[in-house]
Enzyme design. Structure first.
Site, PDB file in Angstrom:
ATOM      1  N   LYS A  81       0.819  -1.218   0.000  1.00 50.83           N
ATOM      2  CA  LYS A  81       0.000   0.000   0.000  1.00 50.83           C
ATOM      3  C   LYS A  81       0.853   1.269   0.000  1.00 50.83           C
ATOM      4  CE  LYS A  81      -4.143  -2.154   1.787  1.00 50.83           C
ATOM      5  NZ  LYS A  81      -3.692  -3.568   1.880  1.00 50.83           N
ATOM      6  N   ASP A  82       2.087   1.163   0.482  1.00 50.76           N
ATOM      7  CA  ASP A  82       2.981   2.331   0.441  1.00 50.76           C
ATOM      8  C   ASP A  82       3.244   2.804  -0.990  1.00 50.76           C
ATOM      9  OD1 ASP A  82       3.477   2.544   3.221  1.00 50.76           O
ATOM     10  OD2 ASP A  82       5.062   1.024   3.114  1.00 50.76           O
TER      11      ASP A  82
END
Ligand SMILES: *Cc1c(COP(=O)(O)O)cnc(C)c1O
Length: 464
Positions: free
Chosen positions: A113-114
């Site tokens: 998700k980063d």
């Protein structure tokens, strides 16, 4: 360079928007999701060894239109991926026999998700500053999204972020990643309730117009088009490096369908993709859908891959929109029936079209632990439970031994140490930048599951 895209809702009635408005809006006003009005095409005369950063600039430019200049975009991309702890940003690991792992977990919070949220954080800041606006972001998390959103928004002048997490239901590593960030605009809030309670509180805040307008409420959940867009880059990058112009398949451990829909986007932009394989845990509604063309909503069961414990995958609507011939009215009817009766079924032609590319399989907790053990023993590769689900799905469903298959590694093994230790006896070490996580000072508030109390807390603690 193709013409910049605009965005339309999958339900067909919300106004068409440009990228900047889509970035801030999240969900469309008619309840649909924003999708591009057309798919831009990728150039074919590109260097297959282009860097991740160069690929990101190329792939993202047509989607942002004139919301940002090319220089602004380049600056934000460099800053976002400069925070990754690997020179290649998303390294590829070759396992032999045309099997490749794409490691997406080298960002600040150790989950894929980063990749999207680091860039989206910069985009929020730049756009809000230009428009002289402030935003209060409120989100609910069962684990990974909360810390990735906090890291993306910390120390940004134009934003405050409040993340609600359920008391006693997130792992120690996950909680500490949210509660040890010392930044004045970050507020981690433990709710005396479940993840569903946290989500209901957030929905209720969005449904309360006076509160929503007063604090200028915003969201960073995975239905935001900007998140899907940022993820398209690694599919294009990996396909070029691995396939060098020939088709490649991908196996993707899937929850809300945002990650694998980015693969579909890359395909529609011209990336040669053979199979898209959807790996699920015991929550197998997507497996039903890709095997039979119909799906029925069940209850969510906990598993070793908690970020995939989900029944209704929001981003699937973007794929359905294509299967319904981009006809918002008939999709709206199908979605309302799905929500009402809990069942959705495709026609024979739609199913035939879907099966050309897509398939899915469900992997049990025992099979997940077994795979973590096998990859450690046979390949000397330590993988987290989500990644293991994708690896098993690739083993089961790969249809052509001549076509390379890329499995996505969505979390670092140290993010889920209990399952990894159970499977291998090895306690995975946290990377250097988080090595002292367990001695950092935690800072969070515990609140009851009470809308009025949570809203008052947000109003009092946001910067004005
Ligand atoms: C969020 C998450 C997933 C699921 O991704 P979707 O885009 O929701 O399908 C898989 N693995 C990990 C580790 C995650 O954090």
């Amino acid at each position: 360079m193709t013409e910049p895209v605009r965005y339309q809702s999958t339900r067909g009635t919300a106004p068409e928007l440009d990228f900047g408005d889509v970035l801030l809006a999240g969900l469309a006003t008619d309840g649909g999701l924003y999708v591009p009005t057309h798919w831009p095409t990728l150039a074919t005369d590109v260097d297959p060894d282009a860097s991740y950063i160069d690929t990101a600039n190329e792939v993202i430019a047509p989607f942002v239109g004139d919301t940002f200049t090319a220089d602004e975009l380049a600056e934000m991309i460099a800053a976002a991926y400069g925070s990754f702890h690997h020179d290649e940003v998303v390294p590829l690991v070759d396992l032999g026999d045309g099997r490749i792992v794409l490691e997406l977990f080298w960002g600040p919070t150790l989950a894929f998700k980063d990749v999207a949220l680091q860039l989206v954080g910069h985009m929020f800041e730049k756009l809000l500053t230009a428009r002289q606006q402030r935003l209060t972001i409120v989100g609910a998390t069962s684990g990974d999204t909360g810390s990735a959103a906090i890291e993306a928004c910390r120390d940004r002048e134009a934003l405050d972020i409040f993340v609600l997490f359920p008391k006693g239901r997130v792992s120690e590593v996950q909680r500490r990643q949210m509660t040890t960030v010392a930044s004045p605009n970050v507020h981690a809030v433990e709710i005396e309730g479940t993840f569903d309670d946290c989500q209901d509180l957030v929905k209720a805040m969005f449904g309360h117009p006076e509160f929503r307008d007063d604090v200028n409420l915003g969201a960073v959940n995975s239905i935001n088009w900007a998140r899907v867009m940022a993820q398209v880059v690694y599919y294009v990058y990996a396909a070029r490096k691995v396939g060098k112009g020939a088709p490649v398949s991908f196996s993707v451990p899937t929850g809300n369908f945002g990650n694998v829909f980015a693969a579909e986007t890359a395909r529609r932009m011209g990336t040669p993709i053979d199979q898209l394989i959807v790996g699920s845990n015991r929550n197998d509604i997507l497996t039903q859908f890709f095997s039979t063309g119909s799906m029925a909503i069940g209850s969510v069961e906990p598993s070793h891959s908690p970020s995939m414990d989900i029944q209704v995958s929001s981003n699937l609507e973007r794929l359905l929109f294509e299967l319904y011939g981009r006809d918002g009215a008939s999709l709206t009817e199908a979605m309302l029936r799905f929500r009402g009766e809990g069942v959705l079924g495709l026609g024979v032609d739609q199913m035939a079209h879907l099966s050309e590319t897509w398939s899915g399989t469900s992997v049990s907790d025992d099979e997940t632990l077994d795979a973590i053990g096998r990859y450690q023993e046979q390949m000397d590769l330590l993988v987290d439970p989500h990644t293991a689900v994708g690896l098993v799905a690739a083993e089961r469903l790969r249809r052509n031994p001549e076509t390379p298959i890329v499995s996505l590694a969505t979390a670092h093994p140290a993010k889920f140490p209990d399952a990894v230790q159970r499977a291998t006896g090895v306690i995975p070490a946290l990377p250097d930048h988080l090595a002292d996580l367990h001695s950092r000072v935690e800072n969070y508030q515990t609140l009851p599951n009470d809308l009025a109390v949570v809203e008052a807390f947000v109003q009092e603690h946001r910067s004005k």
